[in-house]
Design a protein around this motif. Structure first.
Motif, PDB file in Angstrom:
ATOM      1  N   ILE A   6      -0.919   1.852  -0.808  1.00  0.00           N
ATOM      2  CA  ILE A   6       0.493   2.227  -0.713  1.00  0.00           C
ATOM      3  C   ILE A   6       1.280   1.015  -0.218  1.00  0.00           C
ATOM      4  O   ILE A   6       0.995   0.486   0.864  1.00  0.00           O
ATOM      5  N   ILE A   7       2.233   0.582  -1.028  1.00  0.00           N
ATOM      6  CA  ILE A   7       3.036  -0.591  -0.665  1.00  0.00           C
ATOM      7  C   ILE A   7       4.229  -0.114   0.162  1.00  0.00           C
ATOM      8  O   ILE A   7       4.986   0.761  -0.287  1.00  0.00           O
ATOM      9  N   GLY A  10      10.398  -1.850   1.089  1.00  0.00           N
ATOM     10  CA  GLY A  10      10.946  -3.182   1.353  1.00  0.00           C
ATOM     11  C   GLY A  10      10.050  -4.310   0.878  1.00  0.00           C
ATOM     12  O   GLY A  10      10.425  -5.483   0.977  1.00  0.00           O
ATOM     13  N   PHE A  11       8.852  -3.961   0.388  1.00  0.00           N
ATOM     14  CA  PHE A  11       7.920  -4.989  -0.074  1.00  0.00           C
ATOM     15  C   PHE A  11       7.424  -4.678  -1.483  1.00  0.00           C
ATOM     16  O   PHE A  11       7.456  -3.531  -1.924  1.00  0.00           O
ATOM     17  N   SER A  12       6.962  -5.710  -2.164  1.00  0.00           N
ATOM     18  CA  SER A  12       6.297  -5.533  -3.458  1.00  0.00           C
ATOM     19  C   SER A  12       5.121  -6.516  -3.517  1.00  0.00           C
ATOM     20  O   SER A  12       5.050  -7.442  -2.701  1.00  0.00           O
ATOM     21  N   ILE A  13       4.222  -6.285  -4.465  1.00  0.00           N
ATOM     22  CA  ILE A  13       3.095  -7.205  -4.662  1.00  0.00           C
ATOM     23  C   ILE A  13       3.072  -7.605  -6.128  1.00  0.00           C
ATOM     24  O   ILE A  13       3.219  -6.756  -7.013  1.00  0.00           O
ATOM     25  N   ARG A  14       2.900  -8.912  -6.366  1.00  0.00           N
ATOM     26  CA  ARG A  14       2.769  -9.380  -7.747  1.00  0.00           C
ATOM     27  C   ARG A  14       1.900 -10.628  -7.767  1.00  0.00           C
ATOM     28  O   ARG A  14       1.633 -11.242  -6.727  1.00  0.00           O
ATOM     29  N   ARG A  15       1.509 -11.020  -9.003  1.00  0.00           N
ATOM     30  CA  ARG A  15       0.742 -12.240  -9.186  1.00  0.00           C
ATOM     31  C   ARG A  15       1.599 -13.443  -8.784  1.00  0.00           C
ATOM     32  O   ARG A  15       2.819 -13.445  -8.978  1.00  0.00           O
ATOM     33  N   THR A  65      -4.536 -14.369  -7.698  1.00  0.00           N
ATOM     34  CA  THR A  65      -3.822 -14.638  -6.444  1.00  0.00           C
ATOM     35  C   THR A  65      -2.542 -13.820  -6.448  1.00  0.00           C
ATOM     36  O   THR A  65      -1.718 -13.923  -7.372  1.00  0.00           O
ATOM     37  N   TYR A  66      -2.433 -12.992  -5.408  1.00  0.00           N
ATOM     38  CA  TYR A  66      -1.280 -12.100  -5.295  1.00  0.00           C
ATOM     39  C   TYR A  66      -0.446 -12.478  -4.072  1.00  0.00           C
ATOM     40  O   TYR A  66      -0.976 -12.983  -3.071  1.00  0.00           O
ATOM     41  N   VAL A  67       0.849 -12.216  -4.178  1.00  0.00           N
ATOM     42  CA  VAL A  67       1.750 -12.437  -3.049  1.00  0.00           C
ATOM     43  C   VAL A  67       2.462 -11.127  -2.710  1.00  0.00           C
ATOM     44  O   VAL A  67       2.805 -10.351  -3.620  1.00  0.00           O
ATOM     45  N   VAL A  68       2.632 -10.889  -1.414  1.00  0.00           N
ATOM     46  CA  VAL A  68       3.463  -9.773  -0.945  1.00  0.00           C
ATOM     47  C   VAL A  68       4.869 -10.337  -0.774  1.00  0.00           C
ATOM     48  O   VAL A  68       5.059 -11.350  -0.085  1.00  0.00           O
ATOM     49  N   ILE A  69       5.837  -9.701  -1.427  1.00  0.00           N
ATOM     50  CA  ILE A  69       7.222 -10.184  -1.411  1.00  0.00           C
ATOM     51  C   ILE A  69       8.087  -9.285  -0.532  1.00  0.00           C
ATOM     52  O   ILE A  69       8.044  -8.056  -0.666  1.00  0.00           O
ATOM     53  N   ILE A 117      -5.489  -7.168   1.757  1.00  0.00           N
ATOM     54  CA  ILE A 117      -6.943  -6.974   1.614  1.00  0.00           C
ATOM     55  C   ILE A 117      -7.230  -5.678   0.845  1.00  0.00           C
ATOM     56  O   ILE A 117      -8.080  -5.658  -0.060  1.00  0.00           O
ATOM     57  N   ASP A 118      -6.532  -4.601   1.179  1.00  0.00           N
ATOM     58  CA  ASP A 118      -6.722  -3.336   0.445  1.00  0.00           C
ATOM     59  C   ASP A 118      -6.424  -3.538  -1.035  1.00  0.00           C
ATOM     60  O   ASP A 118      -7.157  -3.061  -1.907  1.00  0.00           O
ATOM     61  N   TYR A 119      -5.325  -4.255  -1.314  1.00  0.00           N
ATOM     62  CA  TYR A 119      -4.908  -4.438  -2.702  1.00  0.00           C
ATOM     63  C   TYR A 119      -5.925  -5.281  -3.471  1.00  0.00           C
ATOM     64  O   TYR A 119      -6.318  -4.936  -4.596  1.00  0.00           O
ATOM     65  N   LEU A 120      -6.378  -6.382  -2.859  1.00  0.00           N
ATOM     66  CA  LEU A 120      -7.361  -7.254  -3.527  1.00  0.00           C
ATOM     67  C   LEU A 120      -8.685  -6.515  -3.727  1.00  0.00           C
ATOM     68  O   LEU A 120      -9.330  -6.666  -4.774  1.00  0.00           O
TER      69      LEU A 120
END
Ligand code: COA
Length: 161
Positions: A6-7, A10-15, A65-69, A117-120
């Protein structure tokens, strides 16, 4: 294994992408020495990562490689990589290697480290890994235990620089 991550609001995750260059240098400097990398070298690395695809699932990447924005500032709050290794053993199995986890110092303590870590880990499971492993400093063992990782084995290394 993992429920769908669950993100938080206010945040998102993308490559990772080219425009993250300045932010990525800052976030990774919280982990280790980044060195005087140029935008051109960074672009070549991203292109190289994009060129390597899994043998087992068409279109899926070896390097993820993912970044939390932070959506308010459009800046990188956290970063992490899962690299997928193709083995011969375990019936041609896949092992996910989590690498280079860092949360920008302004964002630590907000569960974004656990989020990445959960997302990866979820990506590793989705891509067919039979396990996901990582190395860490002794001081971070408690963090990874909170992320449902257990100690298994000892890291060995020989260094050349
Ligand atoms: N030791 C023990 N527990 C820790 C910890 C540590 N070093 N860091 C965090 N935790 C705990 C938190 O208290 C939290 O516990 P809770 O769920 O009971 O409240 C849980 O782990 C999740 O923490 P989170 O908020 O997601 O951590 P974070 O976003 O601050 O990120 C790091 C943690 C380690 C990624 C971050 O401090 C960081 O980027 N450090 C510098 C770079 C680094 O060391 N990277 C790891 C390389 S191995």
């Amino acid at each position: 294994m993992n429920a769908k991550t669950i993100i938080p609001n206010g945040f998102s995750i993308r490559r990772i992408q080219l425009s993250d260059f300045e932010d990525v240098k800052i976030v990774l400097a919280g982990l280790t020495a980044v060195g005087p990398i140029t935008l051109s070298t960074y672009e070549n690395i991203l292109n190289y990562w994009d060129s390597l695809k899994l043998m087992t699932i068409p279109g899926e990447y070896v390097y993820n490689t993912y970044v939390v924005i932070d959506k308010n500032t459009n800046s990188v709050a956290a970063i992490g990589t899962i690299f997928v290794e193709q083995k011969i053993i375990h019936d041609g199995g896949l092992v996910g290697h989590i690498e280079d986890i860092a949360v920008n110092s302004d964002y630590r303590g907000q569960k974004l480290g656990k989020l990445i870590i959960d997302y990866l880990s979820e990506q590793g499971e989705k891509l067919g890994c039979y396990k996901v492993i990582l190395d860490c400093d002794v001081k971070n063992v408690g963090f990874y235990e909170k992320c449902n990782y257990n100690q298994a084995g000892i890291e060995m290394q020989t260094r050349f620089n």
